[in-house]
Motif scaffolding. Structure first.
Motif, PDB file in Angstrom:
ATOM      1  N   ALA A   1      12.685  -9.954  -1.806  1.00 18.40           N
ATOM      2  CA  ALA A   1      11.461  -9.577  -2.522  1.00 18.40           C
ATOM      3  C   ALA A   1      11.823  -8.443  -3.473  1.00 18.40           C
ATOM      4  O   ALA A   1      11.939  -7.290  -3.074  1.00 18.40           O
ATOM      5  N   GLN A   2      12.046  -8.800  -4.717  1.00 18.16           N
ATOM      6  CA  GLN A   2      12.473  -7.833  -5.721  1.00 18.16           C
ATOM      7  C   GLN A   2      11.327  -6.886  -6.068  1.00 18.16           C
ATOM      8  O   GLN A   2      10.155  -7.277  -6.068  1.00 18.16           O
ATOM      9  N   ASN A   3      11.672  -5.648  -6.389  1.00 19.83           N
ATOM     10  CA  ASN A   3      10.655  -4.673  -6.780  1.00 19.83           C
ATOM     11  C   ASN A   3       9.823  -5.162  -7.961  1.00 19.83           C
ATOM     12  O   ASN A   3       8.611  -4.971  -7.986  1.00 19.83           O
ATOM     13  N   VAL A   4      10.463  -5.781  -8.929  1.00 22.86           N
ATOM     14  CA  VAL A   4       9.728  -6.254 -10.103  1.00 22.86           C
ATOM     15  C   VAL A   4       8.690  -7.303  -9.700  1.00 22.86           C
ATOM     16  O   VAL A   4       7.600  -7.365 -10.272  1.00 22.86           O
ATOM     17  N   ASP A   5       9.002  -8.120  -8.700  1.00 21.64           N
ATOM     18  CA  ASP A   5       8.039  -9.114  -8.218  1.00 21.64           C
ATOM     19  C   ASP A   5       6.898  -8.444  -7.453  1.00 21.64           C
ATOM     20  O   ASP A   5       5.736  -8.839  -7.598  1.00 21.64           O
TER      21      ASP A   5
ATOM     22  N   ALA B   1       1.433  -6.961  -6.831  1.00 17.67           N
ATOM     23  CA  ALA B   1       0.590  -5.966  -6.158  1.00 17.67           C
ATOM     24  C   ALA B   1       0.481  -4.636  -6.897  1.00 17.67           C
ATOM     25  O   ALA B   1      -0.301  -3.784  -6.498  1.00 17.67           O
ATOM     26  N   GLY B   2       1.281  -4.451  -7.923  1.00 19.96           N
ATOM     27  CA  GLY B   2       1.211  -3.212  -8.678  1.00 19.96           C
ATOM     28  C   GLY B   2       1.858  -2.026  -7.991  1.00 19.96           C
ATOM     29  O   GLY B   2       1.625  -0.887  -8.356  1.00 19.96           O
ATOM     30  N   PHE B   3       2.670  -2.282  -6.966  1.00 16.26           N
ATOM     31  CA  PHE B   3       3.446  -1.220  -6.320  1.00 16.26           C
ATOM     32  C   PHE B   3       4.721  -1.836  -5.762  1.00 16.26           C
ATOM     33  O   PHE B   3       4.820  -3.056  -5.590  1.00 16.26           O
ATOM     34  N   CYS B   4       5.708  -0.982  -5.509  1.00 14.99           N
ATOM     35  CA  CYS B   4       6.978  -1.458  -4.976  1.00 14.99           C
ATOM     36  C   CYS B   4       7.579  -0.389  -4.072  1.00 14.99           C
ATOM     37  O   CYS B   4       6.934   0.612  -3.759  1.00 14.99           O
ATOM     38  N   ARG B   5       8.799  -0.590  -3.672  1.00 16.93           N
ATOM     39  CA  ARG B   5       9.487   0.368  -2.811  1.00 16.93           C
ATOM     40  C   ARG B   5       9.573   1.743  -3.479  1.00 16.93           C
ATOM     41  O   ARG B   5       9.463   2.766  -2.804  1.00 16.93           O
ATOM     42  N   ASN B   6       9.804   1.763  -4.783  1.00 20.94           N
ATOM     43  CA  ASN B   6       9.884   3.051  -5.487  1.00 20.94           C
ATOM     44  C   ASN B   6       8.550   3.781  -5.423  1.00 20.94           C
ATOM     45  O   ASN B   6       8.516   5.000  -5.276  1.00 20.94           O
ATOM     46  N   CYS B   7       7.463   3.042  -5.550  1.00 25.26           N
ATOM     47  CA  CYS B   7       6.139   3.665  -5.437  1.00 25.26           C
ATOM     48  C   CYS B   7       5.972   4.276  -4.051  1.00 25.26           C
ATOM     49  O   CYS B   7       5.513   5.415  -3.922  1.00 25.26           O
TER      50      CYS B   7
END
Length: 96
Positions: free
Chosen positions: A29-33, A38-44
């Motif tokens: 599950a890539q961050n860009v996906d 969902a508008g958020f990722c691991r970096n968020c």
């Protein structure tokens, strides 16, 4: 009052840790996906942890990724396609 605010802190922490461990496991599950859907990722998540706990960016990312961010990127991050980037840009607009 939001029902979420009534959760016991230990319960909320356990659920958060389960989410983070799930994301660590699902390196496909890539961050860009995640951003595109969902508008958020691991970096968020790492930013939020850093803000809440007074951690520096690198320490917060390592807490979320389970390894240094540069290592995770080298091992798991693929190049984003133009379509993924467009989906992400549209999704992020909804965050405001």
């Amino acid at each position: 009052m939001d029902r979420l605010d009534t959760l016991d802190d230990a319960v909320a922490a356990a659920a958060f840790r389960r989410l983070v461990r799930h994301l660590r496991h699902r390196t496909d599950a890539q961050n860009v996906d995640l951003m595109g859907l969902a508008g958020f990722c691991r970096n968020c998540l790492s930013d939020w942890v850093g803000e809440a706990g007074g951690l520096g960016k690198d320490d917060a990312r390592e807490a979320i990724y389970g390894m240094p961010y540069a290592q995770w990127k080298a091992e798991h991050q693929a190049d984003a396609s133009p379509e993924q980037l467009a989906r992400m840009a549209e999704s992020v607009k909804k965050n405001a």
